[in-house]
Design a protein around this motif. Structure first.
Motif, PDB file in Angstrom:
ATOM      1  N   LEU A   9     -10.691   5.197  10.744  1.00 13.24           N
ATOM      2  CA  LEU A   9     -10.455   4.167   9.500  1.00 13.24           C
ATOM      3  C   LEU A   9      -9.495   4.584   8.719  1.00 13.24           C
ATOM      4  O   LEU A   9      -8.657   3.553   8.019  1.00 13.24           O
ATOM      5  CB  LEU A   9     -12.139   4.085   9.007  1.00 13.24           C
ATOM      6  CG  LEU A   9     -12.047   3.049   7.860  1.00 13.24           C
ATOM      7  CD1 LEU A   9     -11.958   1.731   8.131  1.00 13.24           C
ATOM      8  CD2 LEU A   9     -13.384   3.390   7.090  1.00 13.24           C
ATOM      9  N   ILE A  10      -9.179   5.507   8.138  1.00 13.10           N
ATOM     10  CA  ILE A  10      -8.376   6.180   7.093  1.00 13.10           C
ATOM     11  C   ILE A  10      -6.717   5.593   7.836  1.00 13.10           C
ATOM     12  O   ILE A  10      -6.081   5.120   6.864  1.00 13.10           O
ATOM     13  CB  ILE A  10      -8.625   7.526   6.723  1.00 13.10           C
ATOM     14  CG1 ILE A  10      -9.635   7.828   6.178  1.00 13.10           C
ATOM     15  CG2 ILE A  10      -7.077   7.995   6.170  1.00 13.10           C
ATOM     16  CD1 ILE A  10     -10.269   9.125   5.793  1.00 13.10           C
ATOM     17  N   ALA A  12      -6.266   3.386   9.976  1.00  9.88           N
ATOM     18  CA  ALA A  12      -6.194   1.873  10.045  1.00  9.88           C
ATOM     19  C   ALA A  12      -5.899   1.358   8.637  1.00  9.88           C
ATOM     20  O   ALA A  12      -5.072   0.681   8.485  1.00  9.88           O
ATOM     21  CB  ALA A  12      -7.327   1.374  10.527  1.00  9.88           C
ATOM     22  N   VAL A  13      -6.434   2.000   7.692  1.00 11.04           N
ATOM     23  CA  VAL A  13      -6.260   1.678   6.227  1.00 11.04           C
ATOM     24  C   VAL A  13      -4.623   1.888   5.767  1.00 11.04           C
ATOM     25  O   VAL A  13      -4.031   0.991   5.289  1.00 11.04           O
ATOM     26  CB  VAL A  13      -7.234   2.510   5.119  1.00 11.04           C
ATOM     27  CG1 VAL A  13      -6.820   1.972   3.843  1.00 11.04           C
ATOM     28  CG2 VAL A  13      -8.481   1.678   5.445  1.00 11.04           C
ATOM     29  N   VAL A  14      -4.241   3.042   6.051  1.00  7.92           N
ATOM     30  CA  VAL A  14      -2.754   3.308   6.022  1.00  7.92           C
ATOM     31  C   VAL A  14      -1.987   2.382   6.476  1.00  7.92           C
ATOM     32  O   VAL A  14      -0.956   1.846   5.809  1.00  7.92           O
ATOM     33  CB  VAL A  14      -2.527   4.952   6.165  1.00  7.92           C
ATOM     34  CG1 VAL A  14      -1.033   5.182   6.178  1.00  7.92           C
ATOM     35  CG2 VAL A  14      -3.327   5.646   5.262  1.00  7.92           C
ATOM     36  N   GLY A  16      -2.434  -0.467   7.627  1.00  6.09           N
ATOM     37  CA  GLY A  16      -2.645  -1.623   6.949  1.00  6.09           C
ATOM     38  C   GLY A  16      -2.036  -2.038   5.682  1.00  6.09           C
ATOM     39  O   GLY A  16      -1.491  -2.879   5.340  1.00  6.09           O
ATOM     40  N   VAL A  17      -2.016  -0.838   4.805  1.00  7.74           N
ATOM     41  CA  VAL A  17      -1.392  -0.915   3.525  1.00  7.74           C
ATOM     42  C   VAL A  17       0.101  -1.108   3.707  1.00  7.74           C
ATOM     43  O   VAL A  17       0.852  -1.927   3.072  1.00  7.74           O
ATOM     44  CB  VAL A  17      -1.633   0.156   2.500  1.00  7.74           C
ATOM     45  CG1 VAL A  17      -0.684   0.387   1.613  1.00  7.74           C
ATOM     46  CG2 VAL A  17      -3.063   0.441   2.099  1.00  7.74           C
ATOM     47  N   ALA A  31      -2.113  -3.644  12.487  1.00  8.89           N
ATOM     48  CA  ALA A  31      -2.842  -2.886  11.502  1.00  8.89           C
ATOM     49  C   ALA A  31      -4.304  -3.615  11.192  1.00  8.89           C
ATOM     50  O   ALA A  31      -5.264  -2.836  10.799  1.00  8.89           O
ATOM     51  CB  ALA A  31      -2.087  -2.823  10.259  1.00  8.89           C
ATOM     52  N   GLN A  32      -4.126  -4.909  11.279  1.00  8.15           N
ATOM     53  CA  GLN A  32      -5.268  -5.680  10.901  1.00  8.15           C
ATOM     54  C   GLN A  32      -6.572  -5.630  12.153  1.00  8.15           C
ATOM     55  O   GLN A  32      -7.672  -5.253  11.834  1.00  8.15           O
ATOM     56  CB  GLN A  32      -5.268  -7.136  10.805  1.00  8.15           C
ATOM     57  CG  GLN A  32      -4.456  -7.475   9.449  1.00  8.15           C
ATOM     58  CD  GLN A  32      -4.082  -8.954   9.592  1.00  8.15           C
ATOM     59  OE1 GLN A  32      -3.965  -9.658  10.494  1.00  8.15           O
ATOM     60  NE2 GLN A  32      -3.812  -9.367   8.290  1.00  8.15           N
ATOM     61  N   PHE A  35      -7.759  -1.917  11.793  1.00 11.08           N
ATOM     62  CA  PHE A  35      -8.573  -1.830  10.611  1.00 11.08           C
ATOM     63  C   PHE A  35      -9.971  -2.203  11.025  1.00 11.08           C
ATOM     64  O   PHE A  35     -11.007  -1.620  10.695  1.00 11.08           O
ATOM     65  CB  PHE A  35      -7.997  -2.526   9.294  1.00 11.08           C
ATOM     66  CG  PHE A  35      -9.071  -2.551   8.196  1.00 11.08           C
ATOM     67  CD1 PHE A  35      -8.929  -1.401   7.335  1.00 11.08           C
ATOM     68  CD2 PHE A  35      -9.648  -3.612   7.775  1.00 11.08           C
ATOM     69  CE1 PHE A  35      -9.885  -1.403   6.222  1.00 11.08           C
ATOM     70  CE2 PHE A  35     -10.627  -3.854   6.718  1.00 11.08           C
ATOM     71  CZ  PHE A  35     -10.517  -2.616   5.856  1.00 11.08           C
ATOM     72  N   LEU A  39     -13.397  -0.067  11.366  1.00 12.79           N
ATOM     73  CA  LEU A  39     -14.431  -0.484  10.308  1.00 12.79           C
ATOM     74  C   LEU A  39     -15.759  -0.624  11.131  1.00 12.79           C
ATOM     75  O   LEU A  39     -16.854  -0.170  10.654  1.00 12.79           O
ATOM     76  CB  LEU A  39     -14.245  -1.740   9.769  1.00 12.79           C
ATOM     77  CG  LEU A  39     -15.102  -1.981   8.365  1.00 12.79           C
ATOM     78  CD1 LEU A  39     -15.077  -0.827   7.083  1.00 12.79           C
ATOM     79  CD2 LEU A  39     -14.634  -3.258   7.821  1.00 12.79           C
TER      80      LEU A  39
END
Length: 57
Positions: A9-10, A12-14, A16-17, A31-32, A35, A39
């Motif tokens: 998840l981390i 994917a968040v990176v 995503g950003v 990335a979406q 994420f 999740l």
């Protein structure tokens, strides 16, 4: 399993950003997808651990 779900998840968040911000335009869809997949995996892992009655180590 919960540990790996949080790690992914981390990641994917990176991703995503970076992707959502336009830095890597081609990676936005990827990335979406990552994420939301991770999740969902995180939620499933938390629910399974709660149902098993196992607390955090």
């Amino acid at each position: 399993m919960l540990y790996w779900a949080i790690v992914c998840l981390i990641i994917a968040v990176v991703a995503g950003v970076l992707g959502f911000g336009g830095i890597a335009g081609a990676a936005t869809d990827f990335a979406q997808i990552l994420f939301f997949i991770f999740l969902v995996l995180l939620v499933i892992s938390v629910v399974v651990n709660v149902l098993r009655g196992r607390g955090p180590k």
